[in-house]
Design an enzyme around this catalytic site. Structure first.
Site, PDB file in Angstrom:
ATOM      1  N   GLU A 106       0.842  -1.210   0.000  1.00  0.00           N
ATOM      2  CA  GLU A 106       0.000   0.000   0.000  1.00  0.00           C
ATOM      3  C   GLU A 106       0.875   1.257   0.000  1.00  0.00           C
ATOM      4  OE1 GLU A 106      -2.549  -1.361   3.424  1.00  0.00           O
ATOM      5  OE2 GLU A 106      -4.123  -0.538   2.137  1.00  0.00           O
ATOM      6  N   GLU A 126      -4.149  -9.449   3.346  1.00  0.00           N
ATOM      7  CA  GLU A 126      -5.005  -9.199   4.512  1.00  0.00           C
ATOM      8  C   GLU A 126      -6.169 -10.177   4.627  1.00  0.00           C
ATOM      9  OE1 GLU A 126      -3.650  -6.981   2.575  1.00  0.00           O
ATOM     10  OE2 GLU A 126      -2.813  -5.361   3.806  1.00  0.00           O
TER      11      GLU A 126
END
Ligand code: NAD
Length: 696
Positions: A106, A126
């Site tokens: 990210e 995730e």
């Protein structure tokens, strides 16, 4: 040394992430990145910034040491860090080597450009913890690469390699061996060419074709394929938001979904499972510093179902293995089965021919103990019979070099008795693999009364080498997993006797999340195995070991399950799909009548409660007896070896989420029913429930 080092190379600033082992984005590092960017922006001589990782990764994402601590929530959050990086008025380049995962990717997506070393692993994993990328990843990834590929990456959580990544994920593959030099050159080129500050937040989402149809299909796929798992449908929501809404609004959707997930029981269960597996490697009285023996050569006694699978597990990890049998034809059969197994994997395209050849070449065979005497580890996988085990261990004791570890794969026999057949009980240990042993992750490591710490530490290390999850168990009948399973099965048998049909029991538990119901599972393993155990246990303890006889009747018909084409179910034409059999329904109904039980309707909730709470109660006994070191070890056993749903966190964690008081209350209710004597709560369970506490 600071978590983020700052240096200036000519006209380019370099911020090096330095938080070993994988540059987890802990508070100090987050702060350091912001400071580095601010310094670079303020320096008039700096024209661009490179973000690079020290050591083994660009960044592995969140710092798991910070989980559940105030530091995790301290500002700057990762979202703020990324906003500062993306908002910088000078080009920021992410230079990625080895690993950019989760928050690490990210962060890279917040940079204006990305250069990567070949074969770097890029992932947003995730989903595997029941959450989603919560720092803008769900909004930026579909703006960097095609939204379909972005969704796939986030739903699978699996890494893509930098040089094979979907277009847009990285801008350049570093041509040389020195990533920093290549990144500096790339940054200078960007400046010289006056390339714009490319902010993904301002880009349009890349999605060709009909968006509505795509998301409808994705939702359907996820509802079917990820049933029970909390994150996948919400990841779809976020990608849809990225398509439909401006960046900031999409990011708000992401935030909201992320927070809902973090608070969900299912995600908590998945995170519990993650930490439980790490905790299982720790043994309180055997510190990490305990010396271990070197295991370079392995021998296996018995080339049957288990011996073959175990041999494959070692060969897969690159270790040479010798299989020993008494007869040549048994060896030939064993090797042929292994060859067929590998060939099937090759046919599926999951293994290359040369790799298969390499693994087969690691296997050798022997008929005499002399040939294996210098093995560092020998694993016995012969018939489950104490007499046979005795003869094998006496011969091993005679033949093996000093220091060789002698392991047994017994499922039910007393490891201490087996150890006593040798003059070196300190070197004897149980290694209880699960079938198929080359596939199943669980390895129960059975610590005998005399097993030395060095041997235990070595075997736990071996488990890791062969990519198994080692969980320590004390010696008892069935160890952790099968001992608990026995009580679960007993309830399943009773439920059928009282009125449920086997397929209803299986379906209720499967709908609840188990990979397979108990009867389909026994048909797969072979009904004769359970039959044998029931007979033995009845003989050992007729008072307590009560089992309804309907399943024995099925075994008496020679119906042993898949291998005989019929068991509790029927398997037409070699199929492995269980089909309910009217003959068995009649047998079961007739049995209830014969023993004077009036069959009644049994609800699915009762099926699930009785089977799962039976696991919990036996688990509590195992815990209080010290057979398991901690409740989370029991959860790990069930999650890695018994198809327990990950999003329930294992039986003990599940009981905690139900509330131990409620579990005990339900048990008190079942105690009033038929065969209620099995519902006496374990002392530990009763105590924790009374104190309002949990197992974990
Ligand atoms: P199997 O019958 O498939 O294989 C046993 C092999 O041992 C046979 O090939 C046999 O020829 C060989 N053998 C017998 N006596 C021998 C001796 N004295 N010396 C050398 N070889 C000998 O049995 P299996 O299912 O592989 O089970 C082996 C062990 O693993 C048992 O202790 C069993 O309880 C345990 N186990 C089985 C499973 C399972 O699901 N099958 C799971 C975990 C543990």
């Amino acid at each position: 040394m600071s978590a983020a080092e700052y240096a200036v190379h000519g006209d380019v600033a370099v911020v090096t992430l330095n938080n070993p082992p994988v540059n987890g984005l802990g508070h100090a590092l987050r702060k350091g990145i912001v400071e580095g960017i601010e310094r670079a922006v303020a320096d008039p001589n700096v024209t661009a910034v490179v973000l690079i990782g020290a050591g083994n990764a660009f960044s592995g994402g969140a710092d798991i040491r910070e989980f559940n601590t105030p530091a995790a929530a301290a500002e700057p959050h990762l979202r703020q860090v990324i906003a500062i990086v993306e908002g910088a008025p000078k080009p920021v380049v992410a230079a990625i080597h080895k690993v950019a995962m989760g928050g690490g990717l990210e962060l890279a997506l917040g940079c204006h450009y990305r250069i990567a070393a070949p074969a770097a692993q890029l992932a947003l994993p995730e989903v595997k913890l029941g959450i989603l990328p919560g720092a803008g990843g769900t909004q930026r990834l579909p703006r960097a690469i095609d939204a379909r590929a972005a969704l796939d990456m986030m739903l699978s959580g699996n890494p893509v390699l930098s040089d094979r990544a979907p277009g847009g994920l990285v801008d350049e593959i570093a041509p040389g061996a020195d990533l920093l030099q290549d990144a500096l050159a790339f940054a200078r080129r960007l400046v010289a060419e006056e390339r714009p500050l490319r902010k993904l937040r301002d880009q349009k989402v890349k999605l060709e074709g009909d968006a509505a149809a795509f998301f409808a299909e994705a939702r359907q796929r996820v509802a079917k394929g990820s049933r029970g798992f909390p994150a996948p449908p919400r990841i779809v929501d976020c990608v849809a938001a990225a398509v439909e809404l401006p960046f900031d609004e999409g990011a708000r959707v992401e935030r909201e979904r992320y927070e809902a997930l973090v608070a969900s029981t299912e995600s908590k269960a998945m995170r519990h499972a993650f930490f439980a597996e790490r905790a299982a490697a720790k043994i309180p009285d055997v510190p990490d510093t305990t010396p271990t023996r070197q295991i370079a050569k392995v021998a296996i006694i018995g080339a049957g179902t288990m011996g073959g699978g175990i041999a494959m597990a070692f060969a897969n990890a690159g270790l040479p293995v010798t299989l020993l049998e008494l007869k040549q034809d048994a060896l030939d059969r064993g090797l042929e089965t292994i060859r067929k197994n590998y060939a099937a994997t090759v046919a599926k395209g999951r293994l290359s021919e040369p790799e298969m050849a390499k693994r087969m070449a690691l296997l050798s065979t022997a008929l005499a103990y002399d040939a294996i005497r210098d093995a560092d580890l020998v694993i016995e996988a012969v018939f489950e019979d104490m007499g046979v085990k005795e003869s094998v261990f006496r011969r091993l004791d005679e033949a093996m070099k000093a220091g060789s570890i002698l392991a047994t794969n017994t499922s039910t026999l007393d490891v201490n008795r087996i150890a006593a057949f040798t003059r070196r009980p300190q070197d004897v240990i149980g290694m209880h693999f699960f079938s198929p042993a080359n596939v199943m992750r669980l390895l129960e490591v059975v610590r005998g009364a005399s097993t030395s710490k060095e041997v235990l530490a070595t075997v736990m290390k071996v488990a890791k080498t062969i990519r198994k999850t080692g969980v320590v168990s004390g010696v008892c009948d069935g160890f952790i997993g099968n001992r608990m399973l026995e009580e679960y099965l007993r309830q399943a048998y009773f439920l059928v006797e009282e009125g449920a049909l086997p397929q209803q029991v299986d379906k209720a538990l499967q709908d609840w999340g188990l990979a397979m119901g108990p009867f389909a599972m026994m048909d797969m393993a072979g009904q004769d195995i359970g039959w044998h155990v029931r007979k033995r246990r009845r003989a050992e303890d007729p008072e307590r070991q009560i089992y309804p006889a309907w399943l024995d009747r099925i075994c008496e018909l020679g119906r042993f399950g898949q291998k005989t084409g019929k068991g509790v179910y029927q398997y037409p034409a070699g199929s492995r799909t269980p089909v309910p059999d009217p003959e068995i329904e009649q047998l079961v109904i007739g049995y209830s009548k014969e023993i004077g039980v009036e069959r009644r309707t049994v609800g699915d909730q009762q099926i699930v409660e009785r089977c799962i709470y039976a696991l919990v109660n036996e688990g509590a006994k195992i815990l209080e007896e010290g057979i398991a070191l901690r409740a989370s070890d029991i959860d790990t056993v069930y999650l890695t070896g018994y198809g327990f749903p990950l999003y329930r966190g294992g039986p003990m964690f599940y009981a905690d989420t139900v509330g131990l008081n409620s579990v005990v209350a339900a048990m008190a209710n079942y105690a009033k029913g038929r065969n209620g004597q099995f519902w006496k709560p374990a002392t530990l369970l009763a105590r924790l429930a009374a104190e309002g506490k949990t197992f974990n």
